[in-house]
Design a protein around this motif. Sequence first.
Motif, mmCIF file in Angstrom:
data_model
loop_
_atom_site.group_PDB
_atom_site.id
_atom_site.type_symbol
_atom_site.label_atom_id
_atom_site.label_comp_id
_atom_site.label_asym_id
_atom_site.label_seq_id
_atom_site.Cartn_x
_atom_site.Cartn_y
_atom_site.Cartn_z
ATOM 1 N N GLU A 1 0.812 -1.214 0.000
ATOM 2 C CA GLU A 1 0.000 0.000 0.000
ATOM 3 C C GLU A 1 0.845 1.264 0.000
ATOM 4 O OE1 GLU A 1 -3.088 0.142 2.885
ATOM 5 O OE2 GLU A 1 -3.765 -1.887 2.472
ATOM 6 N N ARG A 2 2.104 1.167 0.394
ATOM 7 C CA ARG A 2 2.939 2.359 0.375
ATOM 8 C C ARG A 2 3.311 2.731 -1.054
ATOM 9 N NH1 ARG A 2 7.389 0.697 4.748
ATOM 10 N NH2 ARG A 2 7.346 -1.141 3.408
ATOM 11 N N ARG A 3 3.332 1.766 -1.966
ATOM 12 C CA ARG A 3 3.609 2.026 -3.379
ATOM 13 C C ARG A 3 2.336 2.065 -4.219
ATOM 14 N NH1 ARG A 3 8.371 4.459 -4.069
ATOM 15 N NH2 ARG A 3 9.823 3.605 -2.538
ATOM 16 N N PHE A 4 1.341 1.320 -3.798
ATOM 17 C CA PHE A 4 0.081 1.235 -4.548
ATOM 18 C C PHE A 4 -1.081 1.523 -3.590
ATOM 19 C CE2 PHE A 4 3.145 -1.524 -6.645
ATOM 20 C CZ PHE A 4 3.055 -1.094 -7.973
ATOM 21 N N PRO A 5 -1.308 2.815 -3.249
ATOM 22 C CA PRO A 5 -2.393 3.149 -2.319
ATOM 23 C C PRO A 5 -3.740 2.655 -2.834
ATOM 24 C CG PRO A 5 -0.984 5.057 -2.748
ATOM 25 C CD PRO A 5 -0.591 3.999 -3.725
ATOM 26 N N GLN A 6 -4.580 2.190 -1.918
ATOM 27 C CA GLN A 6 -5.857 1.634 -2.324
ATOM 28 C C GLN A 6 -6.744 2.658 -3.035
ATOM 29 O OE1 GLN A 6 -7.816 -1.455 -0.495
ATOM 30 N NE2 GLN A 6 -6.498 -1.642 1.292
ATOM 31 N N GLU A 7 -6.587 3.923 -2.691
ATOM 32 C CA GLU A 7 -7.462 4.934 -3.273
ATOM 33 C C GLU A 7 -6.976 5.449 -4.620
ATOM 34 O OE1 GLU A 7 -4.414 6.949 -0.636
ATOM 35 O OE2 GLU A 7 -5.710 5.169 -0.542
#
Length: 855
Positions: free
Chosen positions: A192-198
């Motif tokens: 999630e630090r590289r591919f944020p859910q939003e």
Amino acid sequence: MPLPRNSASTTNSYFVSHELCWAKTTRDGSPGINVRDHCMNVGCVAEKMLDLVPGRMREKRLPQGIAALAALHDVGKVSPGFQSKCSQWLVRHGLVGRVNDLWPADHAKVSQWTVEQILGKPGLREWAAIIGAHHGKLKGRLSEEPWEDERQRLARELIDAFGPLPDKPADDAVLWFVAGLISVADWMGSDERRFPQEARWNLNERRRQAGEALRSQGWKRLSVRQPLSFQQLFPSCATANRLQEAALEVIVRPGVYVIEGPMGCGKTEAALAAAYRLLSAGQATGIYFGLPTQITSNRIHERVQPYVERISPDAEPVHLIHGSSWLMDASPPVEPGMAGPDGEAAEHAHAGRSWFASQKRAILAPFGVGTIDQALLGVVAARHFFVRQFGLAGKVVILDEVHTYDWYTGTLLDVLVKRLRELDSTVIILSATLTEERRRSLLGLDEGQPVSPRYPLVSGVDGRLVEKTCEAEGSKTVCVNSHTDRIRAEDVMSQARLGACVLWIRNTVEEAQETYRVLQGARAEGGPPVALLHSRFPYFRREQLESDWMERLGRDPARRPGGCVLVSTQVAEQSVDIDADLLVTDLAPTDMLLQRMGRLWRHERSRRPVSRPEIWIQMPPLDVAQVSALSVDELLRALGRSARVYSPYVLARTFLLWSGRPSLVLPDDIRPLLESTYADPDSESHALSELKKRLDQDREKMARTALNATAVWSIPALADEEEVQTRYGACKMAQVLLVRRIEPVDARTVRLELLDGSNVTASEGGWSLETAKALHRNIARVPRGAVKGLLANQPGWLKSQVYQPTAIGILRHDGALVGAEAGTDTGLSYHPDEGVRIRRDRVRLEPWEEDEYLD
């Protein structure tokens, strides 16, 4: 919004467009990133990973469609069984009671079914199977699952983005390489630090982020300084010696190679120099150095790190991989998104953290050092075995001390070597004590094919057999003193008082502890120091002892004591830089005795307190003439506990060969002694013949069992842990967390004072890297039978921090360890100089549990 269907079935009355289907949940349990976006992220990561695969493998071995397969890994989440796991999603779309959870919730299996339908041909089903395995193990097949039209629509979008799927079958090496790539891409694409859910990125931005994600993990083309001379590679060596020159002459392209030479002759440097040549020529992507034990891995790691810094200007730290090495990592570099209430997906997310924030990262990193077990787990049916194959592909894999393994592990080693060659890796095998039969097997040669009997020797197969002999750099005569009476502690202490640094190797932890106590009783106040090394110390204490004594007895004379006795198990047997003046040892097989002798007079010194290198061997209370008259049971009793550690037949053969021998010359006598120990004699006593028959039966059983363990298509995947499937009949181990005090904070949280004096707070359901490290540093390993009664009620806070079976031992002032529940007597005690002791009057162990000795 939900779209109606013409069906009377409640389950099939509604379906949801894939754009509305969640793939991960947020921290509060709400639906997060959708399936399409997550699949796009993973496909982009896979593309960038493929760019780093060497051209020769990518062009010759890998088919089209790998990135598309990776992207399709989670299309099965577009299914009622998976989507119904998030109650907030059901409420949001008005589907409470309309979409039930009776359909299969195994989204990996649903993904496999959908991809199988797209591929069409039965011969391509294995491609679908590796998608189903992306959580670490193979799945069965489905026959039906709702919402297939939506999954097919999503699949078409992904294929349009990443290209057509494979259209030809592949061999197992390629299939499992791709399976490993998909799993790693999924873990990295879930960070999630590289591919944020939003995030709602276009494809180009996802690809850019994927490249950044790989670079943040140190995944890039390796930069190698060149040309470097041998002295530049190893500043302490002015030039390469004859064996090292032979290795550089033979190892010039990918293949399988064996370097045989005496203990301490520079085989490690020979292998690393050859690896540098291959890296410089673009014929390798990295190095993995595999050794038999944790302590040997730790010591080689200290030598490999500066080597890597010399050869690569932008090298990442060399990662260390074994059961305790992850304690050296600073922070978890991958944080997988929440998988929601899906238990297997949550386990998969934990696996991703485990691989990137633990010792396993060494398999994936360009440079790694660790136990050979970590590589062997790549060819047995262990969870994520294929990730290991992917991580080792294209590297130089150096395997040290391969003679130490039984036929079970040896058979696995043969399978591993074959698979590594199929993955375009180079295998360099190091040994001082290898038989000709074993060398043929490792090189993949036919039984009986002529090979050189010379020693030292470098041999290899890179399409043809190549052998290069050389002269040894020097010779050493060692005096052999065989003791059929018990070796007296006072005699050993007398040598230490004269200034000798004595290494005393016992075959079991129990015997090592007993010997240490006797020596302490014989040691006068102010006399030479006595110390103990084995595997039953907590990590922090073992680290202290190993570092201290490896330094004291190493090359540098500055800290060398004026006399001492270091008692050890096999942890000090090989690949450690210990230089003893006198060696005392239990009887062990010839190859192990020779390895132990490698710690004797290891370095040149101007003066020593003893006049010659000497080994004292504790023999069984027999003379050679008696052996032929003994029954099997009598011979086993005479061999004692060592016969539960090593083959009784090989011990007896070693006893007969070494008894009465006044000396031997190294390295001249190494090959003859080895071949004589393992050769089939013309005739033997009844007892020896019976023990040989049992050995042959055991070997056949071990080889068959090992091959069965590699049947990854047909047997369930077991735990991804050392010794679970890599060692035959190894004593089953458990862990004991050693604490001084436990104080409840609330129903889910406790405050602990650990054995090393540190204080931490641990909560159920709240994993913390800092807390987990602190606990693991205070964990000792013991035979599982010693604590089996304490493992049943492991508290939730402990399960959340430690994933292996772990008992709790609270240290009392008298050294006794009591259980967490009402001060239960564990039958264990602890002493900082002896480690964990098992009180035999309180703890009953089966014979096979009594003498754990593996590191």
